[in-house]
Design a protein around this motif. Structure first.
Motif, mmCIF file in Angstrom:
data_model
loop_
_atom_site.group_PDB
_atom_site.id
_atom_site.type_symbol
_atom_site.label_atom_id
_atom_site.label_comp_id
_atom_site.label_asym_id
_atom_site.label_seq_id
_atom_site.Cartn_x
_atom_site.Cartn_y
_atom_site.Cartn_z
ATOM 1 N N ALA A 189 29.287 30.823 55.532
ATOM 2 C CA ALA A 189 30.611 30.233 55.256
ATOM 3 C C ALA A 189 31.102 30.769 53.919
ATOM 4 O O ALA A 189 30.931 30.142 52.868
ATOM 5 N N LEU A 190 31.699 31.937 53.969
ATOM 6 C CA LEU A 190 32.097 32.649 52.756
ATOM 7 C C LEU A 190 33.271 31.947 52.075
ATOM 8 O O LEU A 190 34.293 31.686 52.704
ATOM 9 N N HIS A 191 33.085 31.655 50.793
ATOM 10 C CA HIS A 191 34.127 30.989 50.010
ATOM 11 C C HIS A 191 34.814 31.969 49.059
ATOM 12 O O HIS A 191 36.037 31.965 48.926
ATOM 13 N N ARG A 192 34.043 32.797 48.393
ATOM 14 C CA ARG A 192 34.556 33.795 47.466
ATOM 15 C C ARG A 192 33.639 35.013 47.489
ATOM 16 O O ARG A 192 32.494 34.938 47.936
ATOM 17 N N GLU A 193 34.141 36.118 46.961
ATOM 18 C CA GLU A 193 33.340 37.314 46.756
ATOM 19 C C GLU A 193 33.399 37.679 45.273
ATOM 20 O O GLU A 193 34.480 37.751 44.691
ATOM 21 N N LEU A 194 32.234 37.913 44.700
ATOM 22 C CA LEU A 194 32.126 38.246 43.283
ATOM 23 C C LEU A 194 31.310 39.520 43.119
ATOM 24 O O LEU A 194 30.582 39.931 44.014
ATOM 25 N N SER A 195 31.419 40.114 41.956
ATOM 26 C CA SER A 195 30.507 41.196 41.590
ATOM 27 C C SER A 195 30.232 41.130 40.099
ATOM 28 O O SER A 195 31.040 40.626 39.318
ATOM 29 N N VAL A 196 29.055 41.635 39.739
ATOM 30 C CA VAL A 196 28.652 41.717 38.337
ATOM 31 C C VAL A 196 28.153 43.124 38.075
ATOM 32 O O VAL A 196 27.320 43.650 38.831
ATOM 33 N N ILE A 197 28.660 43.753 37.039
ATOM 34 C CA ILE A 197 28.222 45.086 36.643
ATOM 35 C C ILE A 197 27.406 44.978 35.371
ATOM 36 O O ILE A 197 27.853 44.405 34.370
ATOM 37 N N VAL A 198 26.182 45.506 35.432
ATOM 38 C CA VAL A 198 25.306 45.526 34.268
ATOM 39 C C VAL A 198 24.981 46.979 33.926
ATOM 40 O O VAL A 198 25.064 47.869 34.775
ATOM 41 N N ALA A 199 24.622 47.197 32.683
ATOM 42 C CA ALA A 199 24.109 48.499 32.256
ATOM 43 C C ALA A 199 22.792 48.247 31.541
ATOM 44 O O ALA A 199 22.713 47.380 30.664
ATOM 45 N N ARG A 200 21.760 48.976 31.929
ATOM 46 C CA ARG A 200 20.432 48.777 31.350
ATOM 47 C C ARG A 200 19.922 50.097 30.797
ATOM 48 O O ARG A 200 20.077 51.163 31.415
ATOM 49 N N GLY A 201 19.338 50.035 29.617
ATOM 50 C CA GLY A 201 18.819 51.218 28.955
ATOM 51 C C GLY A 201 17.340 51.429 29.194
ATOM 52 O O GLY A 201 16.640 50.593 29.779
ATOM 53 N N VAL A 202 16.833 52.548 28.704
ATOM 54 C CA VAL A 202 15.425 52.883 28.845
ATOM 55 C C VAL A 202 14.543 51.832 28.187
ATOM 56 O O VAL A 202 13.438 51.549 28.647
ATOM 57 N N ASP A 203 15.031 51.237 27.104
ATOM 58 C CA ASP A 203 14.240 50.254 26.363
ATOM 59 C C ASP A 203 14.282 48.859 26.981
ATOM 60 O O ASP A 203 13.688 47.925 26.445
#
Length: 393
Positions: A189-203
């Motif tokens: 029962a889909l209410h909303r669609e979201l996205s999250v963008i992350v950036a991760r380093g070598v450390d």
């Protein structure tokens, strides 16, 4: 050479990208703005990224000579497309730092592996089953119906997906998809669609952009709004935490987008389930070029060059509209939209990708709208949509 063994690559070095589409083009622009030279591997002589790069290796992704040419000119390499063969990235990693790794991209290329990884990260996803034989087809639980059948590999923008209601439709849909390995997901029962963008380093350090609220039409992203207008802070914080956990558990290096469904229970409560992830900058993050002090593409450059990852700041509320090839066709005649009328609106930023032909469903560009407050930005976005013949939302 592992990504962890390298030192920071400073401006003046050459950065390579596998894939010559619009994401590669925007990566190239970001790298060049920071003072890097760029190299693109893509067989298409007219690829959007290849046309603006310092070097264009016109070879197929698995062409040994092409990979050698790219490694010879570029000091580090990334990808703009999740369906670039993971094996090509593993080959390049034997002589050059590659971020994200071939192993990480391989997870994102297979829906079954992707869902297994998401679950192992402690993040919920939609109930599913793998269908790869008549036996697994027959053993599907009735609880997964109605559902959505998706090819395990090579699916994006709604491609390779069939909505099904019954077992009979399931069998027909699997046959129509060629009997290839598929994932059947329970329809929620889909209410909303979201996205999250992350950036991760070598450390292991990671940063993120604000939660993005998305609207899809026919399986293709149509509208992104930031700040997400209908998402409670607690739910937004949970989405960010989930995306970070997925990146950390993969030891991911680079920019990663995780798409979520907000599901509404019968009692009205809302919960998050992860839908899928993309091992690259994402369509829903294109607004970051105009509305943030650091774009997703600059963070892609920083992560692969092992430069500091600064937490991005949203300086303007924003709406992003996808511009598909349908807008170029009226009554069977191809003609460009009325850009002069659109550009007369305040806070409009037009990005066209340099593609030579417009086709229905093809991503030709995007329009970002920014302003002082979310209400005024939305109002102008609706005006722009009307001028372009796009439906309101």
């Amino acid at each position: 050479m592992s990504v962890r063994e390298r030192q920071a690559l400073l401006p003046g070095a050459t950065l390579g990208v596998m894939g010559g589409g619009q994401l590669g083009r925007m990566f190239v622009h970001a790298a060049q703005a920071l003072g890097y030279s760029t190299a693109v591997l893509d067989a298409d002589p007219h690829s959007p990224a290849g046309l603006v790069s310092h070097h264009h290796v016109q070879k197929a992704y698995l062409d040994a000579d092409g990979l050698q040419q790219l490694a010879a000119v570029a000091q580090a390499i990334t990808t703009e497309f999740e369906n670039v063969p993971a094996e090509a990235l593993r080959t390049l990693a034997q002589s050059r730092p590659v971020a994200p790794s071939g192993d990480a991209v391989a997870i994102c290329q297979d829906r079954a592996a992707e869902k297994a990884h998401i679950t192992a990260s402690g993040v919920p996803c939609a109930p599913f089953a793998l269908i790869d034989s008549d036996v697994t087809l027959a053993s599907v639980s009735d609880a997964l119906l109605p559902g959505i059948l998706k090819t395990a590999r090579m699916g994006y923008d709604g491609k390779g997906q069939v909505r099904i209601q019954s077992r009979a439709e399931l069998a027909e849909a699997w046959a129509s998809l060629g009997g290839v390995p598929c994932v059947l997901e329970q329809r929620l029962a889909l209410h909303r669609e979201l996205s999250v963008i992350v950036a991760r380093g070598v450390d292991g350090q990671w940063v993120h952009f604000p939660v993005q609220q998305n609207l899809h039409r026919d399986g293709i992203l149509a509208v992104t709004e930031v700040p997400a207008p209908d998402v409670a802070p607690e739910l937004a914080a949970q989405a960010v935490a989930h995306a970070g956990a997925i990146a950390q558990s993969m030891q991911y290096v680079g920019v990663l987008c995780v798409e979520f469904f907000v599901v509404k229970a019968t009692d009205g409560s809302l919960s998050l389930v992860a839908n899928e992830m993309a091992p690259r900058p994402h369509n829903s993050g294109h607004y970051t070029i105009d509305a943030c002090d650091v774009s997703q593409f600059e963070l892609q450059v920083r992560a692969m060059a092992q430069l500091p990852l600064v937490a991005p700041r949203l300086h303007s509320p924003t709406v992003m509209l996808n511009l598909l090839g349908d807008l170029w066709w009226r009554d069977g005649v191809e003609s460009p939209p009325a850009w002069d009328a659109v550009l007369a609106l305040p806070g409009v930023h037009l990005h066209l990708y340099g593609k030579t032909s417009a086709r229905p469903g093809r991503k030709m560009g995007h329009l970002t709208l920014t302003g002082a407050d979310a209400a005024s930005v939305r109002a102008v976005a609706l005006q722009a949509a009307a001028l372009l013949g796009l439906p309101a939302w």
